[in-house]
Design an enzyme around this catalytic site. Structure first.
Site, PDB file in Angstrom:
ATOM      1  N   THR A 109       0.857  -1.178   0.000  1.00 15.65           N
ATOM      2  CA  THR A 109       0.000   0.000   0.000  1.00 15.65           C
ATOM      3  C   THR A 109       0.893   1.227   0.000  1.00 15.65           C
ATOM      4  O   THR A 109       2.049   1.151   0.428  1.00 15.65           O
ATOM      5  CB  THR A 109      -0.894   0.016   1.263  1.00 15.65           C
ATOM      6  OG1 THR A 109      -1.572   1.267   1.373  1.00 15.65           O
ATOM      7  CG2 THR A 109      -0.060  -0.170   2.518  1.00 15.65           C
ATOM      8  N   CYS A 119      -0.205   4.652  -6.061  1.00 14.01           N
ATOM      9  CA  CYS A 119      -1.248   3.741  -5.594  1.00 14.01           C
ATOM     10  C   CYS A 119      -1.209   2.552  -6.545  1.00 14.01           C
ATOM     11  O   CYS A 119      -1.210   2.735  -7.768  1.00 14.01           O
ATOM     12  CB  CYS A 119      -2.615   4.422  -5.621  1.00 14.01           C
ATOM     13  SG  CYS A 119      -3.947   3.418  -4.951  1.00 14.01           S
TER      14      CYS A 119
END
Length: 229
Positions: A83, A196
């Site tokens: 992440t 991302c």
């Protein structure tokens, strides 16, 4: 071969990319039936996003720290957070384990500096763009980071959480994201960080002229380097 520890589930689409690319990478490097040694745990993304909405980052840190300890107990030699946004609590996770955390920002900064970059754009979630935890870490590598105008933040955040984490890749979303990247180029960015994992499903180098730095791909390659060293 060292065992790579993964904290995933943020989202499952992101975790799938890490798992796939680590396996492909070992196949390419070692051939035959080789596959990586992995210790993987996943968290409930809904629980974390609810805590994020309530700005309960202390509790998010507790949950991810425990996930890190479980991966360590499973035999991991080092750890990755799958992440970008939840690197906000990376220091808390790193402090909870006795194995190294391969920090995404360090990996990305090294790749940018190797290509002579001094100023780059960052697109990602609203948290990653509007808060300083990731940008400040990049700055320790003498890398200046600019983010899109604030008017784009909600759009990018919605594209990630309402479309991409569900595997929904829409041409109209890609078109608008490309235009945002072009604004960063006009603002002086020498490259753009896809901050991302899910954005890598949407934007490829062929879509833009500005050099693209796919953060997840770089993270995976750095993990393979360490695991196979």
């Amino acid at each position: 071969m060292k065992t790579i520890g993964l904290i995933g589930g943020m989202s499952w689409e992101s975790s799938a990319v890490y798992y796939r690319d680590l396996n492909i990478g070992v196949q390419e490097r070692l051939g035959g039936l080789s596959s990586p040694k992995l210790a993987l745990t996943t968290v409930d993304f809904a629980e974390l996003t609810d805590l994020e909405d309530d700005e309960r980052w202390d509790q998010i840190g507790v949950l991810l720290a425990e996930a890190g300890r479980s991966v360590e107990r499973a035999g991991a030699d080092f750890l990755l957070l799958c992440t970008t946004t939840f690197h906000k609590v990376a220091d808390q996770v790193a402090a909870a384990v006795d194995i190294p955390l391969l920090h995404l920002a360090d990996v990305v900064a090294d790749a940018c500096r190797e290509q002579g970059m001094s100023k780059v754009g960052l697109i990602g979630t609203k948290v990653a763009m509007s808060e300083s935890f990731f940008i400040d870490r990049l700055a320790t590598h003498e890398l200046e980071v600019i983010v899109p105008d604030e008017r784009h933040h909600d759009f990018l955040n919605d594209a990630i959480y309402e479309e991409l984490v569900h595997g929904l890749v829409l041409p109209r979303t890609r078109s608008r994201v490309v235009s945002i990247i072009e604004e960063l180029w006009d603002a002086g960015a020498g490259g753009v960080l896809l901050g991302c994992t899910e954005l890598e499903l949407l934007v490829k180098q062929a879509d833009v002229e500005l050099p693209v730095f796919p953060c997840t791909t770089l993270h995976v390659q750095a993990a393979l380097d360490r695991a196979l060293d």
